[in-house]
Design an enzyme around this catalytic site. Structure first.
Site, PDB file in Angstrom:
ATOM      1  CB  THR A  29     -55.889  41.040  21.327  1.00  0.00           C
ATOM      2  OG1 THR A  29     -56.318  41.611  22.570  1.00  0.00           O
ATOM      3  CG2 THR A  29     -56.592  41.748  20.177  1.00  0.00           C
ATOM      4  CG  ASP A  65     -51.824  27.999  17.439  1.00  0.00           C
ATOM      5  OD1 ASP A  65     -52.389  28.365  18.482  1.00  0.00           O
ATOM      6  OD2 ASP A  65     -51.322  26.873  17.288  1.00  0.00           O
ATOM      7  CG  ASP A  86     -53.346  29.021  21.955  1.00  0.00           C
ATOM      8  OD1 ASP A  86     -53.392  29.816  20.999  1.00  0.00           O
ATOM      9  OD2 ASP A  86     -52.766  27.917  21.879  1.00  0.00           O
ATOM     10  CG  ASP A  90     -55.537  26.250  19.050  1.00  0.00           C
ATOM     11  OD1 ASP A  90     -55.526  27.309  18.395  1.00  0.00           O
ATOM     12  OD2 ASP A  90     -54.538  25.798  19.644  1.00  0.00           O
TER      13      ASP A  90
END
Length: 228
Positions: A29, A65, A86, A90
């Site tokens: 999240t 991040d 992730d 990105d």
């Protein structure tokens, strides 16, 4: 280069990460919200000429991040999907930043050459990340190069923010030329990084081929890695 500071920022943001953990917020999240914030900052403010405001909003969210990774390790929620999620988001955030700058130069920045330069940085940044991911999927490593993701993002955000501050302080729009200069440096550095990764992977691939016995036939594959 800038990866060496990751440990410092991890310790800095650890209290926030623990606050999120106690609130029951998942690392995935945090990754999603952080990406939405980065995209919003880049695509809402940059195209309208609000460069410093875009940088401030992006900076506020880009540290997600680091926070999400710390949360995943602390709670034991590290997973293949988390890594995929992730990495995928990105790429979206990176594209929004350089895409937003391209939109700025198509609009109030009024310079199509600089817009093309921003798009080139966007493209080569994606190729740089893809080269590493593809190498790792084939059992090799390609984490080399003079311009990794952190270097590219910090460089363009810092220079964009500072250039707009100097411009707004009364120095004039000439200060904004620092942005395309930085884009040019990043374009060259990203291109060199891709070349470095190709060379490193080529060397590893030759070493793997050399280890195959003369009488052992390796499975046939197409150039994209799928069975051929």
């Amino acid at each position: 280069m800038l990866e060496r500071f990751r440990q410092f920022w991890t310790r800095f943001w650890a209290p926030v990460a623990h606050l999120f953990i106690r609130a029951g917020i998942s690392p995935n999240t945090v990754t999603f919200v952080g990406t939405v914030g980065v995209v919003a900052g880049a695509l809402i403010f940059f195209p309208r000429g609000g460069l410093i405001w875009g940088v401030l909003v992006i900076t506020a969210f880009v540290f997600s991040d680091i926070i999400d990774g710390y949360m995943a390790r602390t709670t034991g929620q590290v997973s293949p999907f988390g890594a995929f999620w992730d990495s995928t988001l990105d790429r979206i955030g990176d594209a929004a930043i350089f895409g937003g700058l391209a939109m700025y130069y198509v609009g109030p920045g009024d310079n199509h050459w600089f817009a093309a330069l921003a798009i080139y940085c966007l493209s080569m940044g994606s190729v740089t990340s893809y080269a590493r991911a593809r190498a790792e999927s084939l059992g090799m490593q390609a984490k080399v190069g003079i311009a990794e993701r952190a270097d590219r993002l910090v460089s363009i955000l810092v220079i964009t923010g500072l250039a707009d501050i100097v411009n707004r302080a009364g120095v004039g729009r000439d200060a904004l030329y620092a942005i395309p200069v930085t884009l040019g440096v990043l374009a060259i550095a990203s291109t060199i990084t891709v070349f470095q990764r190709v060379v490193v992977v080529h060397q590893q691939a030759l070493a793997l081929v050399a280890q195959v016995p003369d009488d052992g036939a390796a499975p046939s594959t197409s150039r994209d890695g799928s069975p051929g």
